[in-house]
Write a protein that holds these residues in place. Structure first.
Motif, short mmCIF file in Angstrom:
data_model
loop_
_atom_site.label_atom_id
_atom_site.label_comp_id
_atom_site.label_asym_id
_atom_site.label_seq_id
_atom_site.Cartn_x
_atom_site.Cartn_y
_atom_site.Cartn_z
N ALA A 75 0.82 -1.22 0.00
CA ALA A 75 0.00 0.00 0.00
C ALA A 75 0.85 1.27 0.00
N PRO A 76 1.85 1.41 0.90
CA PRO A 76 2.67 2.62 0.84
C PRO A 76 3.53 2.69 -0.40
N VAL A 77 3.99 1.54 -0.92
CA VAL A 77 4.76 1.55 -2.17
C VAL A 77 3.92 2.14 -3.29
N ASP A 78 2.70 1.68 -3.41
CA ASP A 78 1.82 2.21 -4.46
C ASP A 78 1.50 3.69 -4.24
N ASP A 79 1.36 4.10 -2.97
CA ASP A 79 1.11 5.52 -2.68
C ASP A 79 2.28 6.39 -3.14
N TYR A 80 3.50 5.96 -2.79
CA TYR A 80 4.67 6.75 -3.18
C TYR A 80 4.80 6.84 -4.70
N LEU A 81 4.58 5.72 -5.38
CA LEU A 81 4.69 5.74 -6.83
C LEU A 81 3.59 6.60 -7.45
N LEU A 82 2.44 6.68 -6.78
CA LEU A 82 1.34 7.50 -7.28
C LEU A 82 1.65 8.99 -7.23
N VAL A 83 2.21 9.46 -6.10
CA VAL A 83 2.36 10.90 -5.91
C VAL A 83 3.64 11.46 -6.53
N CYS A 84 4.63 10.60 -6.78
CA CYS A 84 5.93 11.12 -7.21
C CYS A 84 5.91 11.87 -8.55
N PRO A 85 5.20 11.43 -9.57
CA PRO A 85 5.20 12.22 -10.81
C PRO A 85 4.68 13.64 -10.59
N GLY A 86 3.63 13.78 -9.80
CA GLY A 86 3.11 15.11 -9.52
C GLY A 86 4.08 15.95 -8.71
N LEU A 87 4.78 15.33 -7.77
CA LEU A 87 5.80 16.05 -7.00
C LEU A 87 6.90 16.57 -7.91
N ALA A 88 7.43 15.70 -8.74
CA ALA A 88 8.52 16.09 -9.64
C ALA A 88 8.08 17.22 -10.56
N ASP A 89 6.85 17.14 -11.08
CA ASP A 89 6.37 18.20 -11.98
C ASP A 89 6.15 19.51 -11.23
N ALA A 90 5.70 19.42 -9.96
CA ALA A 90 5.46 20.64 -9.18
C ALA A 90 6.76 21.34 -8.81
N TRP A 91 7.86 20.60 -8.71
CA TRP A 91 9.15 21.20 -8.37
C TRP A 91 9.92 21.68 -9.59
N ASP A 92 9.71 21.04 -10.71
CA ASP A 92 10.49 21.32 -11.92
C ASP A 92 10.07 22.67 -12.51
N PRO A 93 10.99 23.63 -12.67
CA PRO A 93 10.60 24.94 -13.22
C PRO A 93 10.06 24.87 -14.65
N ASP A 94 10.34 23.78 -15.36
CA ASP A 94 9.85 23.65 -16.73
C ASP A 94 8.43 23.11 -16.81
N THR A 95 7.91 22.55 -15.70
CA THR A 95 6.58 21.94 -15.74
C THR A 95 5.66 22.41 -14.62
N ARG A 96 6.17 23.07 -13.61
CA ARG A 96 5.36 23.29 -12.41
C ARG A 96 4.14 24.17 -12.65
N ASP A 97 4.19 25.13 -13.57
CA ASP A 97 3.04 26.00 -13.79
C ASP A 97 1.83 25.23 -14.28
N ARG A 98 2.06 24.07 -14.88
CA ARG A 98 0.94 23.26 -15.38
C ARG A 98 0.42 22.29 -14.33
N HIS A 99 1.12 22.19 -13.19
CA HIS A 99 0.76 21.14 -12.23
C HIS A 99 0.48 21.65 -10.83
N THR A 100 0.54 22.93 -10.62
CA THR A 100 0.20 23.47 -9.31
C THR A 100 -0.52 24.79 -9.48
N ALA A 101 -1.43 25.07 -8.57
CA ALA A 101 -2.24 26.28 -8.68
C ALA A 101 -1.46 27.53 -8.31
N HIS A 102 -0.34 27.37 -7.69
CA HIS A 102 0.47 28.53 -7.29
C HIS A 102 1.93 28.15 -7.40
#
Length: 456
Positions: free
Chosen positions: A317-344
């Protein structure tokens, strides 16, 4: 000078040791201390509540909300000793201290392979356990009325019974620094945190991953925003989910989440402006994507064989949770993608922020690798041949924490002393916010009527 009557804890206590040491305290001081079962875990383990004092105003201390953060249980016992030894903390303050020794004993038992030491990063992550997001007792994904876990229901019942003026949730940071999260401002706590952290050689986190989008109330002190609905990734990374931190808010309760680190990293308290924050963010998000792709591949290879693993579901269960959230985390931190993945956008970043993000990305990868390692070990065989690769990744990433980030072990007694002192600071500041309860029957903290409190 105050001295502990029981032998000092130089290692983390197990579930059974928490209960036995609490019983010894009660046997030694039956006039002031008592122990009762506040509930029962899913596996049938008692949830023990140790109460010290007989005052009308209650302090609720919640230990062990995250199974891999065992410092809180030792801190709760330490606080009980302090309150027993100092009447000013109970009789003089008209206070009762209610200490829930471990709200997730089933999860803590799964960590007992590493609790006694020796404390190494490799030993910790190879034996680490933390349940999936929906099985963490403080989280209320569907609201308090729909709480499913018996541990959660027991905690909610305590909050409504005691109506504490202060609730302290005792958390740990495996690698990083100390900080405090509050539902209400406690002016002066940041200054006290700085002194306490310096005294115990605990680094302060000036930009924790957990509080990246939260307002600061002072250095290393953060305001928990009110819960809001959103998807799982948004709830974990950007907002306060509905939780037991806010459930007693209607009673006027101040909740303080006190975070104490196990391995300290000095750079988390570096408030300097980094020379190339976007470059650092690209590196952090790129590393997270790379690491999780490796782990996804290893999971795909071994998943068909995991049906033979005893009790595989809690580890998957936690393995699947971590794999689920990581793409969104990486996109939210990446200056090339974050504007498309976070409201602020991200707040202005310091070296401390970038260090915390680097630690967070690597932590998720290490936790996932460690859980997979346990899953494969529990089958007794390795038909997919993934254990050597997992061992290599665990060694490589732990070395990055130790050599690349400068992670250094903080002895258990220093973790406990720091966390306990921060709880006492919160107690001192929170009790000044509210009047003492009336002894003539008028509304007050002991009457069950909430005292109006100013909202900052």
């Amino acid at each position: 000078m105050w001295r502990c009557a029981l032998p000092p804890l130089r290692r983390y206590p197990t579930v059974d040791e928490l209960a036995s040491r609490a019983a010894a305290l009660v046997a030694r001081s039956p006039r002031h201390a008592r122990l009762r079962r506040a509930g029962t875990s899913r596996a049938g383990t008692p949830l023990w509540l140790l109460s010290v004092g007989h005052g009308a105003r209650h302090v609720l201390v919640v230990a062990g909300p995250h199974a891999n953060e065992p410092c809180g249980g030792a801190t709760a016992l330490h606080l009980a000793e302090r309150v027993l030894a100092d009447p000013a903390l109970r009789d003089g303050a008209d206070a009762t201290w209610d200490l829930l020794l471990c709200v997730d004993p089933d999860g803590l038992r799964r960590n007992e392979r590493w609790l006694g030491g020796p404390y190494t990063l490799g030993g910790y992550f190879r034996n680490f356990f933390r349940p999936g997001f929906r099985e963490q007792p403080e989280w209320l994904p569907d609201g308090p009325d729909a709480a499913v876990l018996p541990e959660t229901r027991a905690l909610l019942a305590l909050q409504d019974e005691l109506k504490p003026f202060l609730q302290c949730s005792l958390h740990g940071v495996d690698v990083g620094g100390g900080f405090v999260e509050l539902t209400h401002d406690l002016p002066g706590i940041a200054r006290r945190l700085a002194r306490t952290a310096a005294r115990h050689a605990v680094p302060r986190e000036l930009g924790p991953y957990d509080t990246l989008y939260w307002p600061a109330l002072g250095p290393s002190v953060y305001r928990i925003p009110h819960p809001r609905h959103g998807d799982l990734a948004a709830a974990i990374t950007e907002a306060a989910v509905d939780s037991t931190w806010f459930h007693p808010y209607r009673h006027g309760t101040v909740t303080a989440v006190v975070e104490a680190p196990m391995w300290g990293v000095a750079a988390v308290q570096d408030g300097s402006v980094p020379p190339d924050p976007d470059g650092a963010l690209r590196a952090v998000s790129g590393a997270l994507r790379h690491d999780m792709r490796l782990l996804e591949g290893l999971l795909a290879r071994c998943r068909p064989h995991l049906a033979a693993a005893p009790d595989a579901a809690p580890l998957l269960a936690p393995v699947d949770d971590y794999l689920l959230v990581c793409p969104g985390l990486a996109d939210a931190w990446d200056p090339d993608t974050r504007d498309r993945h976070t409201a602020h956008g991200l707040p202005p970043l310091t070296t401390a922020h970038l260090t915390a993000l680097r630690l967070a990305g690597r932590r998720i990868a290490l936790r996932t690798a460690g859980l997979l390692h346990q899953l494969v070990r529990s089958t007794g065989t390795d038909p997919a041949g993934v254990l050597p690769e997992l061992d290599h990744l665990l060694d490589l990433w732990c070395a990055d924490f130790h050599d690349g980030c400068g992670a250094r072990w903080i002895p258990v007694e220093r973790q406990v002393a720091y966390q306990a002192q921060m709880v006492l600071h919160a107690f001192d500041l929170a009790r000044r916010r509210v009047p003492r309860p009336s002894r003539s029957g008028e509304p007050g903290w002991g009457s069950g009527t909430a005292v109006p409190m100013h909202r900052e």
